[in-house]
Scaffold this motif. Structure first.
Motif, mmCIF file in Angstrom:
data_model
loop_
_atom_site.group_PDB
_atom_site.id
_atom_site.type_symbol
_atom_site.label_atom_id
_atom_site.label_comp_id
_atom_site.label_asym_id
_atom_site.label_seq_id
_atom_site.Cartn_x
_atom_site.Cartn_y
_atom_site.Cartn_z
ATOM 1 N N UNK A 119 2.235 0.727 -10.836
ATOM 2 C CA UNK A 119 1.539 -0.465 -10.350
ATOM 3 C C UNK A 119 1.097 -0.338 -8.898
ATOM 4 N N UNK A 120 0.881 0.873 -8.442
ATOM 5 C CA UNK A 120 0.390 1.040 -7.065
ATOM 6 C C UNK A 120 -1.090 0.677 -7.009
ATOM 7 N N UNK A 121 -1.558 0.375 -5.829
ATOM 8 C CA UNK A 121 -2.940 -0.044 -5.636
ATOM 9 C C UNK A 121 -3.747 1.044 -4.941
ATOM 10 N N UNK A 122 -4.995 1.174 -5.359
ATOM 11 C CA UNK A 122 -5.973 2.059 -4.738
ATOM 12 C C UNK A 122 -6.442 1.412 -3.441
ATOM 13 N N UNK A 172 4.774 6.256 -2.645
ATOM 14 C CA UNK A 172 5.812 6.578 -3.622
ATOM 15 C C UNK A 172 6.258 8.012 -3.378
ATOM 16 N N UNK A 173 7.555 8.252 -3.331
ATOM 17 C CA UNK A 173 8.068 9.600 -3.119
ATOM 18 C C UNK A 173 9.071 9.949 -4.213
ATOM 19 N N UNK A 174 9.173 11.239 -4.511
ATOM 20 C CA UNK A 174 10.119 11.728 -5.506
ATOM 21 C C UNK A 174 11.540 11.623 -4.968
ATOM 22 N N UNK A 184 11.566 7.896 -8.728
ATOM 23 C CA UNK A 184 10.751 7.768 -7.531
ATOM 24 C C UNK A 184 11.293 6.665 -6.635
ATOM 25 N N UNK A 185 10.943 6.754 -5.374
ATOM 26 C CA UNK A 185 11.327 5.748 -4.392
ATOM 27 C C UNK A 185 10.062 5.028 -3.929
ATOM 28 N N UNK A 186 10.050 3.704 -4.050
ATOM 29 C CA UNK A 186 8.927 2.887 -3.607
ATOM 30 C C UNK A 186 9.102 2.557 -2.132
ATOM 31 N N UNK A 187 8.059 2.787 -1.353
ATOM 32 C CA UNK A 187 8.117 2.542 0.091
ATOM 33 C C UNK A 187 7.062 1.512 0.471
ATOM 34 N N UNK A 188 7.410 0.216 0.404
ATOM 35 C CA UNK A 188 6.412 -0.820 0.696
ATOM 36 C C UNK A 188 5.991 -0.875 2.153
ATOM 37 N N UNK A 189 6.650 -0.112 3.014
ATOM 38 C CA UNK A 189 6.293 -0.124 4.430
ATOM 39 C C UNK A 189 5.208 0.865 4.793
#
Length: 227
Positions: A119-122, A172-174, A184-189
């Motif tokens: 669900x990431x955004x372009x 997003x990182x592995x 994966x790790x979501x990084x909203x910052x």
């Protein structure tokens, strides 16, 4: 085909039989979305220049189709690569596309495109030759018109006074050490901006995500340059 950078239908033939087609041309869908989003937000001169840049230097491949009895033979991949080559030869340095299924995602990945997952955004942003931001970040939700979940830089953007850069939000990182390739790790910052080198390898550059200001039309959002 002629030398104009306009919507162009490409065909693949086998023994004089049409077995595959692709449509390639300027990124008209993104141009419409950008205009609807930023009119009244960006200065009119800046928006006009941005739309001209989209229309002359950013391409899209809205679709590729191969007849059922010739699928899994590499025809779609050859069409995809030809569309990239055609766009680069006509002055485009970015290619956008919207894969609609897993097979299309794999096709884009084989052609060297970055495919966004989940669900990431372009997101896009106009920067100068030193990668300094000239505008806020335009964020497109995955389900909205104008959202492209696959993209590639076709040429190295040397010598451009200003250009669009593309990426995803959130970054997003592995997750290493879990034994799970899908962890994966979501990084909203942070936003992950993507760049390709001369050999075609892609790398991501993390940048602090700016503060979301307000919603605008078509599901796109204008984002403040302030953290």
């Amino acid at each position: 085909m002629d030398d104009r950078f306009g919507p162009t239908l490409v065909g693949a033939f086998l023994d004089d039989r049409l077995v595959g087609v692709a449509l390639v041309g300027p990124a008209q869908e993104y141009s419409a979305a950008l205009a609807a989003t930023c009119r009244g937000v960006w200065p009119s001169r800046l928006l006009d220049d941005a739309l001209y840049l989209v229309g002359t230097e950013i391409a899209e491949t809205p679709g590729i189709a191969v007849v059922p009895d010739h699928r899994a033979e590499g025809i779609g991949l050859r069409l995809k690569r030809y569309c990239d080559l055609w766009a680069a030869q006509h002055g485009a340095y970015l290619m956008f596309s919207r894969p609609t299924n897993k097979a299309a995602c794999r096709l884009n990945e084989k052609a060297g495109h970055k495919v966004l997952e989940g669900d990431v955004s372009f997101v896009t942003q106009i920067v100068d030759a030193q990668d300094r931001p000239l505008t806020g970040v335009v964020r497109i939700d995955p389900a909205c018109d104008g959202s492209f979940q696959a993209f590639r830089q076709l040429t190295v953007a040397d010598g451009l006074m200003w250009r669009f850069r593309v990426g995803q939000y959130p970054a997003v990182s592995q997750v290493d050490g879990t034994g799970d390739d899908h962890a994966v790790r979501i990084d909203p910052g942070h936003i992950a901006w993507y760049e390709w080198d001369r050999s075609g390898l892609v790398r991501s550059v993390l940048a602090p995500a700016p503060r979301l200001e307000h919603d605008v039309s078509m599901g796109l959002r204008r984002v403040s340059m302030e953290s």
